[in-house]
Scaffold this active site. Structure first.
Site, PDB file in Angstrom:
ATOM      1  N   GLU A 291      10.334  75.247  60.390  1.00  0.00           N
ATOM      2  CA  GLU A 291      10.209  74.169  59.396  1.00  0.00           C
ATOM      3  C   GLU A 291       9.480  74.582  58.119  1.00  0.00           C
ATOM      4  OE1 GLU A 291       8.679  70.849  61.664  1.00  0.00           O
ATOM      5  OE2 GLU A 291      10.539  70.675  62.799  1.00  0.00           O
TER       6      GLU A 291
ATOM      7  N   GLU B 129      18.645  71.507  68.079  1.00  0.00           N
ATOM      8  CA  GLU B 129      17.841  70.489  68.778  1.00  0.00           C
ATOM      9  C   GLU B 129      18.534  69.137  68.760  1.00  0.00           C
ATOM     10  OE1 GLU B 129      13.805  70.281  67.269  1.00  0.00           O
ATOM     11  OE2 GLU B 129      13.701  72.427  66.917  1.00  0.00           O
TER      12      GLU B 129
END
Ligand SMILES: *[C@@H]1O[C@H](CO)[C@@H](O)[C@H](O)[C@H]1NC(C)=O
Ligand SMILES: *[C@@H]1O[C@H](CO)[C@@H](O)[C@H](O)[C@H]1NC(C)=O
Ligand SMILES: *[C@@H]1O[C@H](CO)[C@@H](O)[C@H](O)[C@H]1NC(C)=O
Ligand SMILES: *[C@@H]1O[C@H](CO)[C@@H](O)[C@H](O)[C@H]1NC(C)=O
Ligand SMILES: *[C@@H]1O[C@H](CO)[C@@H](O)[C@H](O)[C@H]1NC(C)=O
Ligand SMILES: *[C@@H]1O[C@H](CO)[C@@H](O)[C@H](O)[C@H]1NC(C)=O
Ligand SMILES: *[C@@H]1O[C@H](CO)[C@@H](O)[C@H](O)[C@H]1NC(C)=O
Length: 466
Positions: free
Chosen positions: A348, A455
């Site tokens: 991220e 995910e």
């Protein structure tokens, strides 16, 4: 009769998408050093503009009107190319517009070439429905003197007139637009294009020949083929409960050949107390996966979100952090070197910058280089949310994703690194917007790098069964 069971029928999926190159990014096989240049090749409107009238402004501003407080004028380049300029803007939505009719149930792919003159900032395409609702359909980080491809789209869940607008919060700047396209697809057309791509990219002809040892063909030989394995990587996350639950183990091993551990490899799990590393749980999970031929994506070496550091890391000085982080990467990457198929090396890092803030702007690129040294054969991924899920997220739009990739891969020490694009895929209710998702994948696909949805989950929807 002769029976032949193929040992394994491997279907290999490559997401290969063919597209004009994007501003700053030159397509395929990727000369990372050349990517800071502007677009030089002129690019026609895709689908000849689709349902847009006067898409390339050869007829001046005919078909287009001023939206909001600004004004529009024609622009003409040195070589005679015409485009349109929205100027004297004061509100983000002050721009040009054209009205179109959206039909319920259709997918609309949008593209346009845009520049921002007098600054740098995002330009988004916005569909203003007749109800007044503003539906965003994609954005790009545009800049001076450089035509960038703004690509996206919408799914029409109702029939409505819509005004196509261009939005930029850089209100002091002009927005330049050229070669706009909006192409509708029915669901059937969309599906048939997918099938065509699947046929082209994932299917091939195989010819079997059955012969006797002396070479004579066996007449009337029959074949039966049984698929025993699929090479389409399909997996599921796994957590520590699997260590002690045989039910969980059976359930998992029956279904999945790939996994990512939810938290067990993260720094905050393996080193809760500074200097006391504990890999008991992660090791046990690795061992379970290996015994069952389940490939593991390593998640993650570092996470750039300040909230998710081990408590003791949060307040370290820069020098202390540098030491601790070196110990961390050395420890976890060496431990599993050669045993994982991927590492989310700096999780991220489009949304957050804990390491950059403390260690300097090259921190991410440096850790990719270090991970690559320690484990040269494992693919190093970026792993982000909202790049395909939510076109309103400015930080993680596909353009910024490519720019970050470029920064990392052009960093000294990272040449030759095997890199991957990780897209988390946390879809909220009402998502995905398939037209937008497709556009984002097209843009990222132009790098030629593998793209993984890492995910995937979907928010609750009223029509959901469970
Ligand atoms: C738009 O398309 C025309 C050809 O139809 C081309 O000459 C022009 O350069 C294109 N504009 C951009 C910004 O690529
Ligand atoms: C249609 O989609 C828009 C934009 O995603 C959303 O705001 C709206 O609630 C949806 N309407 C219906 C009837 O589903
Ligand atoms: C080859 O072997 C097969 C089976 O043994 C036999 O039927 C056939 O006649 C042989 N062919 C020749 C050319 O010898
Ligand atoms: C599994 O069970 C053992 C023995 O009961 C226990 O010591 C261990 O902490 C458990 N591990 C996990 C991950 O629950
Ligand atoms: C390491 O973690 C395991 C599992 O949580 C625990 O049983 C064990 O006591 C820990 N080891 C040390 C030295 O703390
Ligand atoms: C870190 O610093 C903040 C304030 O700067 C403080 O509130 C917090 O308790 C400190 N945390 C640790 C683990 O020392
Ligand atoms: C970052 O890396 C570049 C080389 O890619 C170098 O020129 C620059 O000085 C580095 N910046 C810092 C702050 O280390």
């Amino acid at each position: 009769m002769m029976k032949m069971i193929a040992g394994g029928w491997l279907l290999v999926l490559h997401i290969s998408i063919f597209l004009p190159s994007v501003c700053r990014i030159h397509a395929v096989s990727y000369d990372y050093s050349a990517t800071t240049e502007c677009l030089i090749e002129p690019q026609r409107a895709q689908y000849e503009g689709g349902i847009i009238s006067n898409p390339d402004f050869t007829h001046g501003i005919q078909g287009w009107t001023v939206f909001g407080q600004g004004a529009v004028k024609e622009g003409i380049s040195n070589d005679g190319n015409r485009y349109i300029v929205a100027h004297s803007r004061s509100q983000p939505l002050d721009s040009i517009s054209q009205e179109v009719r959206l039909e319920k149930g259709k997918l609309y792919s949008f593209s346009a070439w845009v520049q921002i003159n007098g600054g740098r900032g995002n330009v988004a395409v916005v569909f203003k429905m007749s109800s007044g609702e503003l539906v965003r359909g994609g954005q790009v980080t545009a800049r001076n003197g450089c035509w960038c491809l703004l690509k996206g789209g919408v799914f029409a869940n109702i029939s409505s007139r819509a005004e196509i607008l261009f939005e930029s919060k850089t209100t002091e700047a002009e927005i330049w637009v050229d070669n706009v396209s909006l192409q509708p697809f029915t669901m059937e057309q969309w599906r048939s294009h997918q099938d065509e791509s699947i046929d082209k990219e994932r299917l091939g002809k195989v010819r079997f020949e059955a012969r006797y040892a002396n070479g004579t063909a066996i007449e009337g030989a029959g074949f039966s083929i049984k698929q025993t394995k699929s090479d389409f990587p399909f997996g599921c996350c796994m957590n520590y409960h699997i260590i002690n639950s045989t039910d969980y183990q059976h359930w998992f091993a029956l279904r999945f050949r790939h996994t990512t551990f939810t938290n067990e490899m993260k720094w905050y799990s393996t080193e809760k107390i500074q200097g006391q590393e504990n890999y008991t749980v992660a090791d046990a999970m690795v061992s379970f996966a290996q015994k069952n031929s389940i490939s593991i994506r390593g998640h993650n070496i570092f996470w750039d979100n300040p909230k998710y550091q081990p408590e003791w890391v949060k307040n370290l000085t820069s020098d202390e952090l540098r030491k601790a982080a070196e110990q961390r990467i050395e420890s976890v990457v060496s431990r599993y070197a050669g045993q994982l198929i991927a590492w989310d090396a700096m999780n991220e890092n489009l949304h957050f910058n804990f390491f950059e803030d403390k260690l300097g702007k090259n921190a991410t690129a440096e850790y990719y280089a270090r991970a690559y040294q320690l484990d040269p054969d494992t693919t190093m991924f970026l792993n982000e949310y909202n790049t395909i899920e939510d076109c309103r997220d400015e930080k993680a739009n596909p353009f910024n994703y490519m720019t970050k990739l470029d920064e990392i891969l052009s960093y000294p020490g990272n040449q030759g690194i095997s890199a991957g694009i990780g897209l988390q895929g946390h879809f909220g209710s009402g998502q995905p917007n398939l037209a937008y998702m497709r556009s984002s994948l097209d843009i990222l696909g132009s790098t030629g790098l593998p793209i993984w949805l890492t995910e995937v989950d979907v928010g609750k929807d009223p029509n959901q069964v469970l």
